[in-house]
Design an enzyme around this catalytic site. Structure first.
Site, mmCIF file in Angstrom:
data_model
loop_
_atom_site.group_PDB
_atom_site.id
_atom_site.type_symbol
_atom_site.label_atom_id
_atom_site.label_comp_id
_atom_site.label_asym_id
_atom_site.label_seq_id
_atom_site.Cartn_x
_atom_site.Cartn_y
_atom_site.Cartn_z
ATOM 1 N N ASP A 225 29.282 36.863 43.526
ATOM 2 C CA ASP A 225 29.259 35.817 42.569
ATOM 3 C C ASP A 225 30.156 35.989 41.123
ATOM 4 O O ASP A 225 31.050 35.426 40.890
ATOM 5 C CB ASP A 225 28.172 34.678 42.398
ATOM 6 C CG ASP A 225 28.323 33.643 41.556
ATOM 7 O OD1 ASP A 225 28.978 32.632 42.161
ATOM 8 O OD2 ASP A 225 27.821 33.654 40.491
ATOM 9 N N LYS A 229 34.002 35.293 40.088
ATOM 10 C CA LYS A 229 34.506 34.646 38.814
ATOM 11 C C LYS A 229 35.494 35.369 38.032
ATOM 12 O O LYS A 229 36.358 35.010 37.433
ATOM 13 C CB LYS A 229 32.874 34.368 37.900
ATOM 14 C CG LYS A 229 32.038 33.301 38.645
ATOM 15 C CD LYS A 229 30.601 33.119 38.170
ATOM 16 C CE LYS A 229 29.914 32.057 38.471
ATOM 17 N NZ LYS A 229 28.633 31.988 37.928
#
Length: 362
Positions: A225, A229
């Site tokens: 994750d 990003k």
């Protein structure tokens, strides 16, 4: 009544501009967004849901009762991502916005087609922006023609204005030199729990129960994750990067990686002593554990670091994120953005903000 009298009459209100929304994904974020749209009383815009779907069913032109209970999707046909874009492109409504809250690769793959046909997009999903670089470039090219708009502010920092800040800096002629910080509210929560004496496995369970983690916490613990990003931030900053160029420190034990989610959570207590020891060592060093990412033009790395107690990263609480943006103009004292980086309410509100932003442009 003359136009002048109408303007003077306090009871006369300007007609609100109608925005039409198709909502893909009615889980934690999508379901919360639907509630926020229903409760919205915006002075300039009226939002109308023309359809919604989950992974199984799609409902078109829902009535009020269906919007109140969207999980009862017996109203629709089977969800088919070969079919949904065609329907959206043929809809008669102008100012149509496709909201993707699914996390589905199939949904993310239809973005360019929709943008080509004038359908706007707002999404918290990171997938489309982290496919191969050419796909990201195509998204930018198509959405820069002024006919369709693409917003993904919540793909990086939930409701925090990270992407928009970088774009504003670039538009003013600045250059991004480095971006560092914590971009996982889940990880902040976990390490705060460790500091409070909570076993690592219980901290993971708590994150899942409170909705701070993905349904399978390994999606957060793997570091994927955060890697996505930072990949988005690098690309928004104008640089070309691929996912395989990122160094990622995973918190998922190798022998638990292939288990079911339930089995993974059952086996995780075997690793509590490791994290208890690692946290204790950080405290001995007068430091705290944080999951930190850093991007420079030379590369991207994300992983667990011991940060000094005087560092602003050490003071993060709850699900806070903290991003430091160093630029040509902000070389010595960076721009700092801090706030909640996880939670369905702030993420949904950020998506709603993107929808309204698009409404102001069309």
């Amino acid at each position: 009544m003359t136009l002048a009298l109408k303007k003077m009459n306090p009871e006369t209100k300007p007609e609100k501009k109608k925005l039409f929304v198709f909502l893909a994904g009615i889980g934690a974020v999508g379901g919360t967004l639907l509630e926020q749209i229903r409760e919205l009383d915006h002075p300039h815009f009226e939002l109308e849901i023309i359809g919604f779907c989950n992974s199984r069913y799609t409902c078109w032109d829902p009535v009020a009762e269906q919007l109140e209970d969207p999980t009862a999707l017996c109203c629709g046909a089977k969800t088919d991502w070969n079919f949904i874009p065609d329907i959206l492109k043929e809809r008669p409504e102008n100012d149509l916005i496709f909201v993707d809250a699914t996390g589905s690769e199939k949904a993310a793959k239809v973005y360019t087609d929709l943008l080509h046909h004038g359908v706007h997009i707002a999404t918290p999903s990171k997938l489309a922006n982290t496919f191969e670089q050419p796909y990201y470039d195509e998204l930018n090219r198509v959405s820069s023609n002024g006919k369709s708009f693409y917003r993904f502010e919540t793909a990086v920092g939930a409701g925090l204005p990270v992407v928009s800040t970088i774009k504003t800096l670039l538009n003013s002629g600045d250059d991004i030199n480095r971006i560092s910080g914590v971009l996982s509210g889940t990880m902040t929560f976990l390490f705060n729990q460790l500091e409070a004496g909570v076993p690592f496995s219980q901290a993971v369970q708590n994150a899942k129960i409170n909705g701070y983690s993905e349904p399978d916490p390994r999606d957060d613990l793997s570091g994927e994750d955060v890697a996505r990003k930072f990949l988005i931030l690098a690309r928004v900053s104008g640089l070309n990067f691929e996912r395989d160029q990122i160094q990622v420190d995973t918190l998922v034990p190798e022998n638990l990686a292939s288990l079911t989610t339930e089995k993974f959570l059952q086996e995780l207590p075997d690793y509590d002593s490791h994290w208890k020891s690692r946290n204790a060592q950080a405290m001995v060093n007068n430091r705290k554990l944080r999951y930190v990412g850093e991007f420079t033009p030379k590369g991207i790395s994300v992983g667990v670091k011991e940060v000094k107690t005087e560092s602003p990263l050490s003071n993060l609480k709850g699900t806070d994120n903290l991003i430091q943006i160093y630029t040509k103009r902000y070389a010595d004292s960076p721009i700092v953005i801090q706030g909640p980086g996880a939670g369905k309410e702030v993420t949904a509100a950020g998506v709603l903000g993107d929808i309204i932003d698009i409404g102001g442009l069309v």
